[in-house]
Design an enzyme around this catalytic site. Structure first.
Site, PDB file in Angstrom:
ATOM      1  N   ASP A 113     -71.969 -63.513  29.070  1.00 52.12           N
ATOM      2  CA  ASP A 113     -72.705 -62.522  29.861  1.00 52.12           C
ATOM      3  C   ASP A 113     -71.933 -61.213  29.901  1.00 52.12           C
ATOM      4  OD1 ASP A 113     -74.819 -64.219  30.524  1.00 52.12           O
ATOM      5  OD2 ASP A 113     -73.728 -65.058  32.227  1.00 52.12           O
TER       6      ASP A 113
ATOM      7  N   ASP B 233     -65.658 -59.071  29.987  1.00 51.86           N
ATOM      8  CA  ASP B 233     -66.121 -57.856  30.657  1.00 51.86           C
ATOM      9  C   ASP B 233     -65.690 -57.796  32.117  1.00 51.86           C
ATOM     10  OD1 ASP B 233     -67.941 -59.972  31.388  1.00 51.86           O
ATOM     11  OD2 ASP B 233     -69.290 -58.428  32.185  1.00 51.86           O
TER      12      ASP B 233
ATOM     13  N   ASP C 197     -66.142 -64.247  26.314  1.00 50.61           N
ATOM     14  CA  ASP C 197     -67.113 -64.425  27.378  1.00 50.61           C
ATOM     15  C   ASP C 197     -68.507 -64.178  26.783  1.00 50.61           C
ATOM     16  OD1 ASP C 197     -68.073 -64.813  29.978  1.00 50.61           O
ATOM     17  OD2 ASP C 197     -68.014 -62.667  30.390  1.00 50.61           O
TER      18      ASP C 197
END
Length: 261
Positions: free
Chosen positions: A19, A213, A17
């Site tokens: 962000d 996250d 990922d």
């Protein structure tokens, strides 16, 4: 079966990922440069898989360059590209009314779609900084007239330098409520996104690990696709949040730099 961190590092490919894993807003997170150096040094295959539909691969490459790291365009895949690929398969040469930024609009154009605010086949919602009552009202009218509602990803929030901000799932909710319909979301954890990622990498799921996250997108996407999962605590999920979920990642690390031996 739990595997060791050394075994995890032997994986041929990594899906990451962006962000909350690579950056927050315009701030590169600790350990990212070392992680990228390790991927190149060990000849790993890797793909940055982002649920954000805001930027094109070229813009993502340029953003990382501004932050001090070089990554080729071929290493990026976004929910905008997954959305455009899905719609092109479903309705070749169709039309859309889109609420989103350049990454989404470019992906739709490249997939052969035209923009239509009269009688489109689809209303497509992505991240945008130009969200307005007028656009919501228009989208509601079009969906009520028969257009199908599509969201680039189901994320309710996203991390930024200024804190948590609303993402596509939150922006789509008013349209769903006003039309009494449910959007179809293409981003993680939709298995289509993960299959696209594995195809781009040219790897099997057993050879791959996913780093993210978010428990509700990255980690569940890996679990449902039977890919080893690594949760990093540098984004929206804290260690205290883990007890809210019925599933767990294979690993919990403070940041992506911990993957580097």
């Amino acid at each position: 079966m739990t595997i060791s961190l050394d075994e995890l590092r032997q994986r041929r490919a990594f899906i990451c990922d962006m962000d909350g894993v690579i950056y927050h807003g315009n701030h590169l997170l600790p350990g990212v440069t070392e992680f990228l150096d390790w991927l190149h040094r060990e000849d790993k295959r890797f793909l940055f898989l982002t649920n954000s539909s805001e930027r094109s691969p070229r813009e993502l490459k340029e953003k990382l360059r501004r932050l001090g790291v070089e990554v080729e365009e071929s290493h990026f895949y976004s929910s905008a590209l997954a959305t455009a690929a899905f719609l092109a398969q479903q309705c070749p040469g169709g039309s859309v009314f889109a609420i989103g930024e350049a990454g989404l609009i470019t992906a739709l154009y490249d997939a052969g779609f035209s923009i239509n605010d009269i009688n489109p086949d689809y209303v497509v919602i992505g991240e945008t900084r130009s969200y307005s009552y007028e656009k919501i009202a228009k989208a509601v009218q079009l969906v009520r007239s028969g257009a199908k509602l599509i969201g680039t990803n189901p994320d309710l929030t996203a991390p930024s330098e200024k804190g948590i901000i609303p993402a596509t799932g939150a922006l789509t909710a008013p349209i769903e409520l006003a039309t009494e319909s449910k959007a179809y979301f293409l981003g993680k954890p939709n298995p289509l996104m993960m299959r696209h990622a594995l195809k781009k990498l040219g790897c099997q799921r057993e050879e791959t690990a996913i780093v993210g996250d978010r428990m509700d997108t990255d980690i569940i996407a890996g679990i449902e696709s039977e890919i080893d999962t690594v949760l990093v605590l540098s984004g929206v999920t804290s260690e205290a949040d883990l007890n809210r979920f019925a599933y767990r990642p294979h690993y919990v690390l403070s940041g992506i730099g911990e993957l580097v031996p």
